[in-house]
Design an enzyme around this catalytic site. Structure first.
Site, PDB file in Angstrom:
ATOM      1  N   HIS A   1      77.420  98.470  52.085  1.00 13.05           N
ATOM      2  CA  HIS A   1      79.017  98.788  51.843  1.00 13.05           C
ATOM      3  C   HIS A   1      79.573  97.677  50.771  1.00 13.05           C
ATOM      4  CE1 HIS A   1      79.178  95.788  54.554  1.00 13.05           C
ATOM      5  NE2 HIS A   1      80.472  95.092  54.159  1.00 13.05           N
TER       6      HIS A   1
ATOM      7  N   HIS B   1      80.813  93.946  45.546  1.00 13.79           N
ATOM      8  CA  HIS B   1      79.453  93.887  45.542  1.00 13.79           C
ATOM      9  C   HIS B   1      78.739  94.545  46.679  1.00 13.79           C
ATOM     10  CE1 HIS B   1      80.474  90.570  48.118  1.00 13.79           C
ATOM     11  NE2 HIS B   1      79.506  91.011  48.872  1.00 13.79           N
TER      12      HIS B   1
HETATM   13  P1  2AM Z   1      81.463  91.713  54.107  1.00 13.69           P
HETATM   14  O1  2AM Z   1      81.841  91.978  52.815  1.00 13.69           O
HETATM   15  O2  2AM Z   1      81.144  92.858  54.685  1.00 13.69           O
HETATM   16  O3  2AM Z   1      82.486  90.808  54.806  1.00 13.69           O
HETATM   17  C1  2AM Z   1      79.600  86.891  51.042  1.00 13.69           C
HETATM   18  O4  2AM Z   1      80.383  86.405  52.386  1.00 13.69           O
HETATM   19  C2  2AM Z   1      79.254  88.417  51.584  1.00 13.69           C
HETATM   20  O5  2AM Z   1      78.334  88.181  52.487  1.00 13.69           O
HETATM   21  C3  2AM Z   1      80.411  89.275  51.963  1.00 13.69           C
HETATM   22  O6  2AM Z   1      80.100  90.585  51.226  1.00 13.69           O
HETATM   23  C4  2AM Z   1      80.123  89.681  53.477  1.00 13.69           C
HETATM   24  O7  2AM Z   1      80.099  90.857  53.838  1.00 13.69           O
HETATM   25  C5  2AM Z   1      78.559  89.290  53.621  1.00 13.69           C
HETATM   26  N1  2AM Z   1      78.407  88.614  54.969  1.00 13.69           N
HETATM   27  C6  2AM Z   1      77.479  89.246  55.935  1.00 13.69           C
HETATM   28  N2  2AM Z   1      77.395  88.545  56.952  1.00 13.69           N
HETATM   29  C7  2AM Z   1      78.481  87.450  56.797  1.00 13.69           C
HETATM   30  C8  2AM Z   1      78.829  86.436  57.674  1.00 13.69           C
HETATM   31  N3  2AM Z   1      78.213  86.464  58.927  1.00 13.69           N
HETATM   32  N4  2AM Z   1      79.736  85.780  57.134  1.00 13.69           N
HETATM   33  C9  2AM Z   1      80.376  85.772  55.880  1.00 13.69           C
HETATM   34  N5  2AM Z   1      79.856  86.868  55.232  1.00 13.69           N
HETATM   35  C10 2AM Z   1      78.782  87.727  55.550  1.00 13.69           C
END
Ligand code: 2AM
Length: 176
Positions: free
Chosen positions: A125, A43
């Site tokens: 991303h 996603h």
């Molecule tokens: P990431 O894929 O770059 O890790 C669910 O956890 C989604 O929220 C993930 O896609 C994650 O991004 C995003 N996300 C953004 N900020 C976050 C945080 N502080 N902690 C965990 N997930 C985060």
């Protein structure tokens, strides 16, 4: 008091694109790259809300339903590795304005409702691997997948039996 839930707004990838991405990933990265993200979990996060109460979740769900945002398409034509967070990702070299605006409005509503937002710039991303902390040989290019965004959703992140699962709670259409 009801339990808090870990929520985020995101764009999902259609099932066909999920399959194409995981096949390309298997063909282009060695197995030891990191922990591969499950196909159904691919996603683009628009706004991360963190662990929030039911009351906050309801407020943000109401706000999301009032957002008037347009459909857009983007090309997944960029790849990278963030060694600090251990994420290998695919993204876009040219994020459409409609995507940036949708993420921005969701993030500002999240912040107004007390959900801490990172000060880092929004970098749309799709995470492909986690725990990728060693150097990764990045393929020179992606197959330039087109993603047509026609809706966005609120997801709950659940961790059960050693697995992360994202449950879609609600989806809102984007306008023509
Ligand atoms: P990431 O894929 O770059 O890790 C669910 O956890 C989604 O929220 C993930 O896609 C994650 O991004 C995003 N996300 C953004 N900020 C976050 C945080 N502080 N902690 C965990 N997930 C985060």
């Amino acid at each position: 008091m009801s339990a808090e839930r870990r929520l985020f707004f995101a764009l999902s990838l259609p099932a066909k694109l999920q399959k194409q991405v995981i096949k390309w990933r298997a063909d282009n990265f060695p197995a030891e790259t990191g922990r591969p993200v499950a196909a159904a979990n691919l996603h683009i996060t628009l706004a991360f809300l963190g662990e929030i109460s039911e009351l906050k979740a309801q407020a943000l769900t109401r706000v999301a339903g009032r957002i008037q945002a347009k459909k857009f398409s983007l090309t997944l034509d960029d790849i990278g590795h963030w060694p600090g967070s251990g994420v290998v990702w695919i993204g876009t070299k040219r994020a459409p304005n409609a995507l940036l605006q949708l993420a921005s409005v969701l993030r500002s509503h999240a912040a107004r409702n007390g959900c801490h937002q990172t000060t880092l710039p929004f970098h749309p991303h799709v995470s492909l691997y986690r725990s990728a902390t060693r150097p990764v040989a990045i393929p020179p290019a992606t197959p330039q997948w087109l993603l047509e965004a026609t809706e966005f959703s609120l997801y709950e992140s659940q961790y059960e039996k050693g697995r992360t699962r994202y449950r879609c709670l609600q989806t809102w259409p984007l306008a023509d």
